[in-house]
Design a protein around this motif. Structure first.
Motif: not given
Length: 682
Positions: A117-146
């Motif tokens: 959640y960019r430019s967001s606090t945990i409080k805002e996230v818990l109150e569902e006041k912002c949107t997120s963007k998902d990323y993958f981890l611990r898989d090929e490309g997690s250190a190099t891909r967009e």
């Protein structure tokens, strides 16, 4: 200054008894999470590492590295156990200019997914006041891909991870899991020595030294790579020089000549490339350059032609030759015009081929991105992925999505991710086929151009022969004179061709010599040891700071004046031996405290920049019954980093009253928990 600051950790655990959780805020300077053993202190520390996706620094296991209190069951206030459905770890971070919140789930099927959640606090996230963007981890490309989380995190932190050598001989990134090993000391194995736990499964050579080199931002790292590159550049230049010399010798032999001793067989500082020619022939026990030999042959040719000339002119022969000259001159003009068109057509084909290749690369890039989105979807992402409906996926031109754009259709079907992938794959197949056909077409055009140029050359030779015949229009000369003329003309042609080849070879020699001298000069400018002036200053400051801290922490196993910082491992040594093997167990803990604190504060002490994140996380730093006085001194030192805009996070189960005495009147953010840290939320 800190490159990565942790501002808050929040845990939300859904159970059959409702929602449990905790909110832990963090400040600059020293932060202490205090609780008795088994109350969740280490769980919170592990959650920090888990939220950052850095559990890989502890080993290659792909299991969720969280304790059972966040994965299977946790203790309720009455002592019974609640069954866990899912735990969500929220971590609020700052890089000094932007704040983000990351979310990671304990569910196995979502273990490779991180929501940001960019430019967001945990409080805002818990109150569902912002949107997120998902990323993958611990898989090929997690250190190099967009869409790789560590690619995003490295960019967010603002660091550049160096390329390092692997045991396989290939290069790879240092990877964030490796670099972070100097920022985190795990409770059980982490206190066995400096950087005692490393992700060796990554196969990086001398991993510990590479981590410290990067953290200290030592120029020796760049100098070593620079030396390797320059040595390789010299070898490449030497190889090109040797091949060029061999080619020149072959060129000389083709004309029964030789290469002058002026040209060095091997490249060196004294080597040079002359403006004149290296090619010579033996003629009547004399050495003549190819140029002199050509002039001599041309003079002989003129004498032969003059001797075969007569005063009587064959008028019929002249008329025929002039007619032929006119015809071939016209043919030459037509051939030159045709070649111009062929060149233009070939250039068009080559540009078209390049445009197809560019489109294929665009399609491949789009295909890769769509496949990353499908990967995110497969690991549990609930993000609503937006595809650009008003943009051509091929040329990226903005278009209307309907020929009747003013009519809104409720039945318009939008392609899903899998449909887009199929469409792009079909598009790639079409472009590949188009590229293959165009390459064949281009090759055919190149062959036609080569054939046309050959015929053009023949026409020019015929025109020259006719012009020569017009000079001598009388009866045919003797056969011996004709033979001599042909021999002279053939030798002139071969010698002139050899001189043209020599010009091309000398160009390669010049480039090779320039590259070799440039690399040799650059190598001479690199310090012999590889360490720059700043490197020496950092290592000297590191040693001074380390020894000073050891003294304050009460180290007593050895004389402090005998300590050095190794110039290969960059760790403390005593008589060239790792000091961990020379000290008592409690003194080994003091060594770790001293070294990690010295590395953390080195930029302040030396007034030189480092790549340290400005963050240090320690779980149970008081090990092996280190004296309370030593621990108190360590806490005082740790608290002082607040003025340096750095952050230390400690988890401890010290006796609470002793801890209060230790931190009295010190700028410490203490978070004390009398019972289980993760409690039921009202």
């Amino acid at each position: 200054m800190s490159k990565l600051k942790i501002e808050q950790l929040s845990i939300r655990t859904s159970t059959n008894d409702g929602v449990y959780g905790v909110d832990i805020p963090f400040d600059d300077g020293l932060n202490i999470i205090h609780a008795e053993n088994t109350h969740g202190k280490s769980t919170c520390i592990q959650s920090l590492i888990f939220a950052l996706g850095l559990e890989g620094c502890l080993g290659p296991s792909r299991k969720v590295p969280l304790k059972t209190a966040l994965t299977t069951q946790l203790r309720k206030a009455n002592g019974s156990m609640a069954t866990i459905f899912e735990s969500k770890i929220f971590l609020q971070l700052s890089n000094g200019s932007e704040r983000i919140t990351v979310l990671r789930s304990s569910m196995v099927e979502k273990a490779k997914l991180v929501s940001v959640y960019r430019s967001s606090t945990i409080k805002e996230v818990l109150e569902e006041k912002c949107t997120s963007k998902d990323y993958f981890l611990r898989d090929e490309g997690s250190a190099t891909r967009e869409r790789g989380f560590h690619c995003f995190l490295v960019d967010f932190i603002g660091i550049t991870l160096p390329k390092v050598m692997k045991f396989s001989g290939s290069e790879s990134s240092l990877y964030l899991e490796s670099a972070f090993s100097i920022n985190y000391v795990e409770q059980t194995r982490g206190w066995g020595g400096i950087l005692n736990i490393l992700p060796t499964y990554l196969g990086i050579k001398d991993l510990s030294a590479r981590i410290i080199e990067h953290t200290l931002d030592l120029e020796v790292q760049k100098h070593t790579k620079r030396k390797q590159a320059l040595h390789q550049k010299k070898k490449d230049a030497e190889r090109i020089w040797n091949v060029a010399v061999e080619n020149l010798i072959s060129t000389a032999k083709s004309c029964n000549g030789f290469v002058s001793n002026e040209l060095d067989d091997k490249i060196s500082k004294s080597s040079h490339v002359t403006n004149g020619s290296y090619l010579y022939v033996h003629n009547d026990n004399e050495q003549n350059s190819y140029k002199d030999r050509i002039e001599h042959l041309k003079f002989e040719l003129q004498l032969l032609k003059a001797r075969t000339s007569h005063n009587k002119v064959d008028e019929k022969k002249v008329a025929v030759l002039e007619e032929q000259l006119s015809q071939y001159t016209q043919l030459l003009a037509e051939q030159e015009k045709a070649i111009t068109f062929l060149i233009s057509d070939l250039n068009t084909s080559e540009k078209y081929t390049s445009s197809i290749e560019l489109r294929i690369n665009d399609v491949k890039d789009s295909l890769r991105k769509y496949k990353d989105l499908v990967r995110l979807e497969s690991i549990g992402s609930e993000e609503e992925f937006q595809t650009d409906l008003n943009k051509c996926p091929t040329c990226h031109t903005y278009i209307e999505d309907s020929l009747l754009s003013h009519i809104q259709s409720e039945h318009t079907k939008i392609l899903g991710l899998s449909d887009n992938i199929k469409y792009l794959e079909k598009q790639k197949e079409a472009f590949d086929a188009l590229l293959s056909g165009e390459k064949k077409n281009t090759t055919l055009k190149q062959m036609r151009l080569a054939e046309a140029r050959g015929k053009l050359g023949e026409t020019r030779q015929l025109i020259r022969a006719i012009k020569d015949s017009l000079v001598d229009t009388q009866a045919a000369p003797s056969r011996i004179d004709i033979k001599r003329e042909l021999i002279a003309e053939n030798e002139i042609e071969k010698l002139e061709s050899a001189l043209q080849d020599e010009l091309r070879i000398k160009d390669k020699l010049t480039v090779a010599l320039c590259d070799w001298l440039t690399a040799d000069s650059a190598l001479a400018a690199i310090p012999h040891s590889g360490f720059s002036t700043n490197d020496w200053k950092k290592l000297k400051t590191l040693k001074y700071s380390f020894v000073e801290n050891l003294d304050e922490f009460g180290y007593s196993s050895n004389s402090l004046s005998d300590f050095e910082i190794s110039h290969t491992s960059y760790k403390p040594t005593l008589n060239d031996i790792d000091i961990n093997s020379e000290a008592s167990a409690s003194d080994n803990i003091r060594v770790i405290w001293s070294y990690l604190y010295s590395v953390l504060t080195l930029d302040v002490k030396s007034s030189l920049p480092t790549n340290h994140l400005g963050l240090l996380i320690m779980d149970e730093p008081r090990q092996q019954e280190a004296k309370n006085e030593s621990f108190s001194t360590f806490i005082s030192k740790a608290a002082s980093v607040k003025n340096m805009q750095k952050q230390i996070i400690i988890g401890t189960s010290e006796k609470y009253s002793d801890l209060l005495d230790t931190i009295e009147r010190k700028p410490v953010n203490l978070m004390h928990f009398d019972s289980d840290i993760i409690k039921k939320l009202s």
